[in-house]
Design an enzyme around this catalytic site. Structure first.
Site, PDB file in Angstrom:
ATOM      1  N   LYS A  22       0.831  -1.208   0.000  1.00 11.75           N
ATOM      2  CA  LYS A  22       0.000   0.000   0.000  1.00 11.75           C
ATOM      3  C   LYS A  22       0.865   1.258   0.000  1.00 11.75           C
ATOM      4  O   LYS A  22       0.636   2.190  -0.766  1.00 11.75           O
ATOM      5  CB  LYS A  22      -0.898   0.011   1.253  1.00 11.75           C
ATOM      6  CG  LYS A  22      -1.615   1.347   1.456  1.00 11.75           C
ATOM      7  CD  LYS A  22      -2.479   1.352   2.691  1.00 11.75           C
ATOM      8  CE  LYS A  22      -1.760   1.812   3.943  1.00 11.75           C
ATOM      9  NZ  LYS A  22      -1.573   3.265   4.048  1.00 11.75           N
ATOM     10  N   ASN A  23       1.878   1.270   0.866  1.00 10.63           N
ATOM     11  CA  ASN A  23       2.666   2.492   1.044  1.00 10.63           C
ATOM     12  C   ASN A  23       3.596   2.787  -0.132  1.00 10.63           C
ATOM     13  O   ASN A  23       4.209   3.857  -0.167  1.00 10.63           O
ATOM     14  CB  ASN A  23       3.471   2.429   2.350  1.00 10.63           C
ATOM     15  CG  ASN A  23       2.583   2.652   3.564  1.00 10.63           C
ATOM     16  OD1 ASN A  23       1.382   2.884   3.430  1.00 10.63           O
ATOM     17  ND2 ASN A  23       3.176   2.576   4.751  1.00 10.63           N
ATOM     18  N   CYS A 126      -5.006  13.946  13.095  1.00  5.26           N
ATOM     19  CA  CYS A 126      -4.980  12.533  12.760  1.00  5.26           C
ATOM     20  C   CYS A 126      -4.955  11.755  14.055  1.00  5.26           C
ATOM     21  O   CYS A 126      -4.420  12.217  15.048  1.00  5.26           O
ATOM     22  CB  CYS A 126      -3.744  12.241  11.935  1.00  5.26           C
ATOM     23  SG  CYS A 126      -3.425  10.510  11.765  1.00  5.26           S
ATOM     24  N   ARG A 131       1.120  14.889  13.525  1.00  2.00           N
ATOM     25  CA  ARG A 131       1.589  14.668  12.150  1.00  2.00           C
ATOM     26  C   ARG A 131       1.656  15.960  11.332  1.00  2.00           C
ATOM     27  O   ARG A 131       0.887  16.164  10.390  1.00  2.00           O
ATOM     28  CB  ARG A 131       0.731  13.613  11.450  1.00  2.00           C
ATOM     29  CG  ARG A 131       0.835  12.276  12.125  1.00  2.00           C
ATOM     30  CD  ARG A 131       0.030  11.217  11.443  1.00  2.00           C
ATOM     31  NE  ARG A 131       0.781  10.503  10.413  1.00  2.00           N
ATOM     32  CZ  ARG A 131       0.310   9.429   9.785  1.00  2.00           C
ATOM     33  NH1 ARG A 131      -0.874   8.968  10.051  1.00  2.00           N
ATOM     34  NH2 ARG A 131       1.038   8.815   8.888  1.00  2.00           N
ATOM     35  N   ASP A 316       4.705   0.618  11.958  1.00  2.00           N
ATOM     36  CA  ASP A 316       3.485   0.012  11.414  1.00  2.00           C
ATOM     37  C   ASP A 316       3.303  -1.446  11.845  1.00  2.00           C
ATOM     38  O   ASP A 316       2.291  -2.055  11.507  1.00  2.00           O
ATOM     39  CB  ASP A 316       3.482   0.099   9.878  1.00  2.00           C
ATOM     40  CG  ASP A 316       3.193   1.508   9.383  1.00  2.00           C
ATOM     41  OD1 ASP A 316       2.801   2.352  10.204  1.00  2.00           O
ATOM     42  OD2 ASP A 316       3.356   1.762   8.180  1.00  2.00           O
ATOM     43  N   ARG A 408      -8.782  -0.340   4.471  1.00  2.41           N
ATOM     44  CA  ARG A 408      -7.886   0.666   3.901  1.00  2.41           C
ATOM     45  C   ARG A 408      -6.551   0.033   3.537  1.00  2.41           C
ATOM     46  O   ARG A 408      -5.922   0.444   2.568  1.00  2.41           O
ATOM     47  CB  ARG A 408      -7.634   1.797   4.910  1.00  2.41           C
ATOM     48  CG  ARG A 408      -8.806   2.733   5.099  1.00  2.41           C
ATOM     49  CD  ARG A 408      -8.397   3.887   5.975  1.00  2.41           C
ATOM     50  NE  ARG A 408      -7.056   4.330   5.596  1.00  2.41           N
ATOM     51  CZ  ARG A 408      -6.146   4.801   6.430  1.00  2.41           C
ATOM     52  NH1 ARG A 408      -6.415   4.924   7.715  1.00  2.41           N
ATOM     53  NH2 ARG A 408      -4.970   5.171   6.005  1.00  2.41           N
TER      54      ARG A 408
END
Ligand code: UD1
Length: 429
Positions: A22-23, A126, A131, A316, A408
């Site tokens: 995804k990233n 967020c 952030r 993560d 997501r």
């Protein structure tokens, strides 16, 4: 909103296909803004964030098409996506869009570089900390942009085009590195980015940009040197496998016990995490297909870990590791150094019976004999998947509410785990 129901206690056996990252996919899609030619991305994962970014890029005028499936295509193989930004119809990214996905702020650098102006909403608050975007803005100013803040928007202008410069980040930021790297490919002259993020997804984007005609030295290191070119062209690029998804499933197997092949995983992308799992007593071996994860019999050893930028242990995977350590034989220490407030999973894990004490940026996790199913709430992407891991080991039924967060970033999670024997299902809203 959909919910996920899990009956815990099953071992995981079989194989799980690892999807494209995804990233990497998100910034690669954004890189299409840098050229009027077609950028083709292969191995694009099926994720809500990819769909949302498609809509956002569509707003800027990017035409997108997903190629039809070929016969014989393996299950789990991602899509092939063609992106074409022949004309950029709109240089504004409105609040309604950017507030829904932070990474869409990264259109700033490419749109500014290509159109000489961009008006992008500030991403806003967020759930995992403040952030800020100061590093992005300082970097673009170093490339000669005039950057103003107006009514919650960043207004960046470079009427004569961006000019190469020296950007020395005071802190490692993945997003700011993407933003400045992409902008610098079309700046006049040489840009040097010091203290660049070394995350593999940054390397993947840099490799793709090189295929598009960008001149980049130092890919994979913390110093990136870019010689600007007048224009970039189209390219074909395959998204690298998702190291966070890989690590997540490895931790799930470690938690339930079992023997699973993570098909297409690349161990070199997550060595720090694999080392932590080995220390905990999980058997990990490389095969020609990917990564085999085995845990049988004896309990898990506690660990002492701090999250760090790559190549350190990734933030993560912090929540997932905490779910795993909830079952270890002893007291673990997990320190979060990247994001403040990235501990929202703690109270939900405690609802499942975990013993976790928080002291500032550090969680002390004392292993318990077993977790018990309960109703829990998904709060962010990585937190939600830690609840899935906990649920897979818990006695009885766990219901995870607000599954939207999972979709997501994790493709068909209930199918992938279900195929390995987990009792997991989606309850439609
Ligand atoms: C990316 C990843 C996210 C991951 C994170 C850290 C994507 C889509 N998201 O997020 O999954 O958790 O990297 O590996 O790739 N910071 C500043 N000023 C800035 C920018 C960042 O102070 O201008 C701080 C942040 O608050 C944070 C740290 O730098 O404390 C790292 O953030 P950053 O690497 O930028 O995260 P993202 O790129 O948003």
């Amino acid at each position: 909103m959909d919910r996920i129901r899990i009956i815990g206690g099953e071992r995981l056996e079989g194989s799980i296909p690892v999807s494209g990252a995804k990233n990497a996919t998100l910034p690669l899609m954004i890189a299409s803004l840098l050229t009027s030619d077609t950028l083709t991305l292969k191995n694009v994962p099926h994720l809500a964030d990819v769909n949302l970014l498609s809509r956002i890029l569509g707003n800027h005028g990017v035409d997108m098409a997903i190629a039809g499936k070929r016969s014989g295509q393996r299950q789990g193989e991602g899509d092939t996506m063609h992106l074409n930004a022949r004309t950029i119809a709109d240089t504004t990214a409105p609040y309604e869009m950017v507030s829904r996905m932070r990474a869409s702020f990264w259109v700033l650098g490419p749109i500014l570089a290509r159109c000489r102006e961009a008006r992008i909403s500030l991403p806003g608050g967020c759930a995992i900390g403040t952030r800020p975007v100061d590093l992005h803005l300082e970097g673009l100013a170093k490339l000669g942009a005039q950057v103003d803040l107006e009514d919650g928007y960043v207004l960046a202008r470079a009427p004569k085009g961006l000019i190469g410069g020296r950007v020395d980040f005071s802190k490692v930021s993945v997003g700011a590195t993407h933003n400045i790297l992409m902008a610098a490919t079309l700046a006049k002259g040489e840009t040097v980015i010091e203290n660049a993020a070394r995350e593999p997804e940054v390397g993947d984007v840099a490799t793709c940009l090189t295929k598009m005609g960008a001149k980049i030295d130092g890919i994979g290191t913390s110093t990136l040197t870019i010689q600007g070119v007048d224009e970039l062209e189209g390219a074909v690029h395959t998204v690298l496998p998702d190291r966070i998804e890989t690590g997540t499933y490895a931790m799930a197997v470690a938690a339930t016990g079992g023997d699973v092949l993570l098909d297409n995983a690349r161990p070199d992308l997550l060595e720090a995490a694999l080392e932590v799992l080995r220390q905990a007593g999980v058997e990990i071996s490389e095969t020609n297909r990917g990564l085999r994860v085995v845990r049988d019999g004896p309990g898990l050893a506690p660990i002492d870990v701090e999250t760090e930028p790559f190549p350190g242990f990734p933030t993560d995977l912090q929540a997932q590791l905490m779910a795993l350590m909830a079952l270890a034989g002893g007291r673990s220490r997990i320190r979060e150094t990247i994001f403040e407030n990235r501990f929202m999973h703690v109270q939900e894990l405690v609802r499942l019976g975990a013993d976790i004490a928080l002291e500032g940026d550090t969680a002390f996790v004392t292993g318990v004999q077993g977790l018990r199913g309960a109703q829990v709430m998904a709060t962010d992407l990585r937190a939600s998947v830690s609840l899935v891991i906990a649920g897979l080991t818990a006695q009885g039924e766990t219901i995870i509410n607000r599954v939207y967060h999972l979709d997501r970033g994790f493709e068909r999670i209930e199918e992938k785990l279900g195929a390995c024997g987990a009792r997991i299902e989606r309850l439609a809203a």
